[in-house]
Design an enzyme around this catalytic site. Structure first.
Site, PDB file in Angstrom:
ATOM      1  N   SER A 197     -12.661  -4.292  -0.027  1.00 13.16           N
ATOM      2  CA  SER A 197     -12.933  -3.949   1.363  1.00 13.16           C
ATOM      3  C   SER A 197     -14.441  -3.875   1.597  1.00 13.16           C
ATOM      4  O   SER A 197     -15.197  -3.438   0.722  1.00 13.16           O
ATOM      5  CB  SER A 197     -12.302  -2.596   1.716  1.00 13.16           C
ATOM      6  OG  SER A 197     -10.894  -2.657   1.589  1.00 13.16           O
ATOM      7  N   ARG A 248       0.862  -1.184   0.000  1.00 15.11           N
ATOM      8  CA  ARG A 248       0.000   0.000   0.000  1.00 15.11           C
ATOM      9  C   ARG A 248       0.893   1.228   0.000  1.00 15.11           C
ATOM     10  O   ARG A 248       1.756   1.378   0.868  1.00 15.11           O
ATOM     11  CB  ARG A 248      -0.889   0.000   1.253  1.00 15.11           C
ATOM     12  CG  ARG A 248      -1.945   1.097   1.245  1.00 15.11           C
ATOM     13  CD  ARG A 248      -2.774   1.050   2.513  1.00 15.11           C
ATOM     14  NE  ARG A 248      -2.092   1.698   3.632  1.00 15.11           N
ATOM     15  CZ  ARG A 248      -2.639   1.846   4.836  1.00 15.11           C
ATOM     16  NH1 ARG A 248      -3.839   1.350   5.080  1.00 15.11           N
ATOM     17  NH2 ARG A 248      -1.973   2.460   5.797  1.00 15.11           N
ATOM     18  N   LYS A 300      -4.689   4.002   9.331  1.00 17.79           N
ATOM     19  CA  LYS A 300      -5.526   4.507   8.245  1.00 17.79           C
ATOM     20  C   LYS A 300      -6.482   5.542   8.815  1.00 17.79           C
ATOM     21  O   LYS A 300      -7.125   5.315   9.843  1.00 17.79           O
ATOM     22  CB  LYS A 300      -6.303   3.365   7.591  1.00 17.79           C
ATOM     23  CG  LYS A 300      -6.908   3.728   6.252  1.00 17.79           C
ATOM     24  CD  LYS A 300      -7.474   2.496   5.556  1.00 17.79           C
ATOM     25  CE  LYS A 300      -8.001   2.840   4.170  1.00 17.79           C
ATOM     26  NZ  LYS A 300      -8.553   1.661   3.478  1.00 17.79           N
TER      27      LYS A 300
END
Length: 350
Positions: A251, A182, A280
């Site tokens: 997700s 990521r 996050k």
């Protein structure tokens, strides 16, 4: 018109039988093993069209059939009867049909036969494409079977100056089965460079490699798959753009999101955030009960994510997660291999 000789009738009969039998095997694997409706229908249509001949020729074929005098009936080739996996069975039967179609191409040239040689040629080339798609689906299915255990998300923002490849190698050595990259901070070029390096490490060490969010980086790096969020590229479009052998993760926070992701082509679901997390922004935890409800409703592989550590890891596995995704629990550790091993052992014990 010149009558059809018995030997030609026997060749046609044997070839059509092999075509029908081989296509039926491929059809059943597409239907029951791969759950692929489009290819199942395509193979079924092909089988019905290719084995069908007019009633007069069919009567001649049956009349000319005599298995008792077939000198090839008992012949065997070394290794012919060895055990095969799904990919081997598909390849063997596709080849069997392709070879028989090639025979029919040549036989159809006979002036005494009312058969179209290009019909069998076109079917042969169509089957080459179908075989490739079937084998790609098998490869994707095999990747999904490996999607369990410790799933480590690597983010350069938490690397603390360490090389991403070193972090990945240590995590895999400690027991990680999947590595996801990521990268929200760097350019696409830098993201792609990192992804390609991690792809090589994962391929060498037998781990899956997934790219987060970026279709272009996933494709450019040759990753095993792509993971997208609810605000990224829609799952149905991502599935259409990805090669057949690539897995797609989506997700989901709610059961409704999870069901839609599955309908749109997701191969697995990243469920969370399960617990509070600092890795996050703007996330709200959903807890293990939401994970349990998705597990009861859907049969897709579930990857729990969000605030997972050694203290709460066992609870997400018991709630139905097939894998647990972590960032800080591994990247925040001084000893990545040790931290990964401890997490992997908890998963194994749960």
């Amino acid at each position: 018109m010149k009558p059809i000789s018995r030997d030609i009738l026997r060749i046609i009969d044997a070839s059509l039988n092999r075509i029908g039998e081989g296509l039926r095997v491929l059809e059943e694997y597409a239907r029951f093993s791969l759950d692929e409706a489009k290819l199942t229908q395509q193979l079924k249509n092909m089988r019905h069209k290719l084995v069908k001949v007019d009633s007069k020729l069919q009567s001649q074929l049956i009349h000319g059939r005599d298995a008792s005098v077939d000198i090839g009936a008992e012949m065997e080739v070394p290794g012919e009867n060895k055990q095969r996996d799904t990919a081997g069975i598909i390849s063997a039967n596709a080849r069997r049909v392709q070879e028989s179609l090639r025979v029919m191409e040549e036989i159809a040239r006979g002036p005494e036969l009312n058969l179209e040689t290009n019909y069998y040629k076109q079917a042969r080339f169509e089957l080459y494409t179908i075989e490739k798609e079937l084998l790609s689906l098998v490869l994707r299915q095999d990747k999904l079977k490996r999607l369990s255990g410790l799933y480590v998300i690597i983010d350069p923002e938490f690397a603390k100056g360490r090389k991403l490849t070193d972090i990945a190698a240590q995590a895999i050595k400690g027991g990680a089965t999947t590595i996801q990259l990521r990268d929200k901070k760097h350019s696409v070029k830098e993201f792609l460079c990192s992804a390609s390096e991690l792809r090589d490490i994962c391929a060498e060490k037998g781990a899956l490699f997934i790219v987060n969010d970026s279709m272009e980086v996933a494709l450019g790096s040759g990753a095993d798959g792509l993971h997208i969020g609810q605000d990224d590229l829609p799952a149905d479009i991502a599935r259409r753009l990805l090669p057949v052998d690539k897995i797609l993760g989506c997700s989901a926070r709610t059961l409704a999101e999870a069901k839609k992701a599955k309908d749109d082509g997701a191969d697995y679901l990243g469920v969370g955030a399960i617990f509070p997390t600092d890795s996050k922004e703007d996330t709200r935890e959903i807890g293990t009960e939401a994970l349990k409800s998705i597990r009861r409703a859907l049969d897709l592989p579930l990857v729990a994510v969000g605030g997972i550590n050694q203290d709460n890891l066992k609870s997400v596995i018991k709630a139905g997660a097939d894998a647990a995704a972590v960032i800080s629990a591994v990247m925040g550790a001084d000893d990545v291999e040790k931290a990964s091993r401890q997490l992997a052992e908890i998963i194994k014990g749960a």
